[in-house]
Design a protein around this motif. Structure first.
Motif, short mmCIF file in Angstrom:
data_model
loop_
_atom_site.label_atom_id
_atom_site.label_comp_id
_atom_site.label_asym_id
_atom_site.label_seq_id
_atom_site.Cartn_x
_atom_site.Cartn_y
_atom_site.Cartn_z
N GLY A 81 26.11 -25.47 11.82
CA GLY A 81 26.22 -25.68 10.38
C GLY A 81 27.61 -25.25 9.94
N SER A 82 28.04 -25.76 8.78
CA SER A 82 29.33 -25.26 8.29
C SER A 82 29.19 -23.80 7.84
CB SER A 82 29.91 -26.15 7.19
OG SER A 82 28.96 -26.46 6.22
N ASP A 83 27.95 -23.36 7.62
CA ASP A 83 27.73 -21.93 7.33
C ASP A 83 28.37 -21.05 8.40
OD1 ASP A 83 26.27 -22.56 5.11
OD2 ASP A 83 24.33 -21.95 5.91
N PHE A 129 29.05 -21.93 -4.22
CA PHE A 129 27.99 -21.85 -3.20
C PHE A 129 27.79 -20.39 -2.75
CE2 PHE A 129 26.99 -22.94 1.46
CZ PHE A 129 25.66 -23.23 1.20
N TYR A 185 29.47 -18.11 0.33
CA TYR A 185 30.81 -17.50 0.32
C TYR A 185 30.70 -16.00 0.08
CZ TYR A 185 31.81 -22.43 -0.72
OH TYR A 185 31.84 -23.80 -0.70
N ALA A 201 34.30 -25.64 -3.05
CA ALA A 201 33.60 -26.83 -2.56
C ALA A 201 34.01 -28.00 -3.44
CB ALA A 201 32.09 -26.64 -2.60
N ASN A 216 28.81 -27.68 -5.19
CA ASN A 216 27.36 -27.48 -5.26
C ASN A 216 27.13 -26.16 -5.98
OD1 ASN A 216 24.63 -27.15 -4.78
ND2 ASN A 216 24.89 -26.52 -2.66
N ASP A 255 35.62 -26.73 1.11
CA ASP A 255 34.29 -27.00 1.67
C ASP A 255 33.93 -28.45 1.33
OD1 ASP A 255 31.55 -27.30 2.04
OD2 ASP A 255 31.11 -25.22 1.49
N ALA A 261 31.26 -30.26 2.23
CA ALA A 261 29.87 -30.57 2.59
C ALA A 261 29.42 -31.90 1.98
CB ALA A 261 28.93 -29.45 2.14
N TYR A 262 30.00 -32.26 0.82
CA TYR A 262 29.60 -33.49 0.13
C TYR A 262 30.70 -34.54 0.13
CZ TYR A 262 25.86 -30.42 -1.16
OH TYR A 262 24.82 -29.53 -1.08
N THR A 286 30.04 -30.93 7.24
CA THR A 286 28.70 -30.70 7.78
C THR A 286 28.00 -32.00 8.14
OG1 THR A 286 26.58 -29.60 7.40
CG2 THR A 286 27.55 -30.70 5.51
N SER A 322 24.74 -31.85 7.75
CA SER A 322 23.45 -31.55 7.11
C SER A 322 23.12 -32.43 5.92
CB SER A 322 23.45 -30.09 6.63
OG SER A 322 23.64 -29.20 7.70
N LYS A 323 24.11 -33.03 5.30
CA LYS A 323 23.86 -33.72 4.04
C LYS A 323 23.80 -35.23 4.27
CE LYS A 323 23.53 -29.69 2.31
NZ LYS A 323 24.60 -28.78 2.00
N ARG A 335 21.40 -28.11 12.55
CA ARG A 335 22.49 -27.14 12.39
C ARG A 335 23.78 -27.53 13.10
NH1 ARG A 335 22.19 -26.22 8.73
NH2 ARG A 335 23.28 -24.24 8.67
C1 LIG Z 1 24.76 -27.54 2.18
C2 LIG Z 1 26.11 -26.92 2.01
C3 LIG Z 1 26.85 -26.46 3.09
C4 LIG Z 1 26.45 -26.76 4.49
O1 LIG Z 1 25.57 -26.04 5.08
P1 LIG Z 1 25.30 -26.22 6.62
O2 LIG Z 1 25.40 -24.84 7.15
O3 LIG Z 1 26.38 -27.09 7.21
O4 LIG Z 1 23.96 -26.83 6.72
C5 LIG Z 1 28.09 -25.92 2.89
N1 LIG Z 1 28.61 -25.83 1.66
C6 LIG Z 1 27.94 -26.27 0.59
C7 LIG Z 1 28.58 -26.18 -0.73
C8 LIG Z 1 26.66 -26.81 0.73
O5 LIG Z 1 26.00 -27.23 -0.34
#
Ligand SMILES: *Cc1c(COP(=O)(O)O)cnc(C)c1O
Length: 366
Positions: A88-90, A114, A117, A157, A161, A188, A190-191, A216, A218-219, A227
């Motif tokens: 995941g980018s987490d 988010f 952070y 981000a 988000n 970031d 992610a989107y 990521t 994930s989206k 992950r």
């Molecule tokens: C969902 C999201 C992530 C990504 O999470 P993952 O760990 O890659 O699943 C990262 N930054 C933001 C702002 C998100 O909404």
């Protein structure tokens, strides 16, 4: 109970991450619109890749992620040597904080930023600094004003988000140019995939040595459960992060599924287009019911209600209808609900339910 075993300073200041709920007691037919997941799930190509790797579970996976890094680099026109992959980018966010921030250092995030952070900053022993936004949008000048000799990282981000708003390339470039020399800007993305033609800031990463981008699967790619995320940055940062990355942080299955997904351009294009179509429809239908939102650049809409009471009451009503959305009071948006753009049937269910809620709630008050 008191004892002599203590964690590092900052750890006990971390509030546990609140994930999106996925069920409602007593309701069977629920639609989960609380975690910005792809309503169409993962692409067939990724599921097939997962099946192909099933017999490899006894083998340690590759440590260099070369095949996935090259696939990402090819599709996005990047330098594969400066891509790093994580759970995941987490995990990439976590590496950045661990590597660059410690006790006495500050890490900037924005007012509605988010929550990871702050969590990763505290886990590293550093101090999170929250900077105000302007009308739910990142404010570059406020960030620059908040920077000092202690500021090691700035997280933004884009799109953001839970607000869904975005700032322009000129603003981002100005921020990168005007940061102190010891501060790394993390974009970031992610989107980013939801914005047609947007590179997530990769071009700026290539031009400078103080900008890093996270992405990521994930989206848009519908692989949140598996992950996989990645980062793109200057060679000196990638070198540092690889030193703290666990050698086996991604399994063969994660690597193969992600590689198949990133090469599946048609599928990504279709999901992006369908998201944009339903997002426009959903935002307009809600606005006509008196529930406005900022123009979203992501796969969710931040619906604004009159006040926190109404937002909470609407959330309860939707739950009763089997519709799970996200309360965002923890993001300093108590009068809002974040609603993931689902498939057409889910979007219609949300709008019909909000319409009925607005009728009854209005009567209650009158
Ligand atoms: C969902 C999201 C992530 C990504 O999470 P993952 O760990 O890659 O699943 C990262 N930054 C933001 C702002 C998100 O909404």
């Amino acid at each position: 109970m008191t004892h002599a075993i203590h964690p590092q300073p900052g750890i006990l200041d971390i509030s546990l991450y609140q994930g999106g709920a996925s069920h409602v007691d007593g309701v069977s037919d629920v639609v989960k619109l609380s975690s910005n997941e792809n309503p169409f799930g993962p692409p067939e190509s990724a599921k097939e890749a997962m099946r192909r790797t099933a017999h490899l579970m006894h083998r340690y996976p590759p440590t260099d992620h070369a095949a996935l890094r090259h696939a990402i680099a090819e599709v996005h026109s990047l330098d594969a040597e400066r891509v790093i992959c994580g759970a995941g980018s987490d995990e990439i966010i976590h590496f950045l904080c661990q590597a660059y921030a410690g006790p006495g250092d500050e890490v900037i995030h924005t007012e509605h930023g988010f929550s990871m952070y702050r969590i990763s900053t505290l886990a590293a022993g550093a101090h999170p600094v929250e900077v105000p936004e302007r009308e739910r949008t990142v404010d570059v000048d406020a960030i620059l004003d908040a920077c000092c000799f202690r500021t090691k990282l700035v997280f933004i981000a884009n799109p953001a988000n839970p607000t869904g708003t975005m700032i322009g390339a000129n603003d981002i470039a100005r921020l990168a140019a005007d940061l102190p020399p010891h501060t790394l800007l993390v974009l970031d993305g992610a989107y980013a995939e939801f914005v047609d033609g947007f590179d997530g800031g990769a071009g700026l990463v290539d031009k400078r040595d103080n900008v890093f981008m996270t992405r990521t699967f994930s989206k848009l790619y519908g692989l949140g459960g598996l992950r996989i995320g990645w980062g793109y940055g200057p060679a000196h940062v990638i070198d540092v992060l690889n030193r703290i990355r666990g050698p086996f942080n991604l399994s063969e299955t994660q690597l193969a599924a992600a590689e198949a997904a990133v090469r599946d351009r048609d599928w990504a294009d279709r999901c992006r287009a369908e998201n944009a179509r339903m997002r426009t429809w959903l935002a307009k239908a809600l606005a006509e019911l008196g529930v406005p939102s900022d123009t979203s650049c992501a796969n969710f809409v931040l619906a604004r209600f009159t006040d926190a009471d109404e937002a909470q009451a609407c959330d309860r009503f939707l739950r009763g209808e089997g519709l799970i959305v996200r309360q965002v009071a923890g993001y300093k948006l108590p009068n809002c609900l974040r609603i993931t753009v689902g498939d057409e049937a889910s979007c219609r269910r949300v709008v019909h339910a909000v319409a009925r809620f607005r009728d009854t709630y209005g009567e209650h008050r009158a």
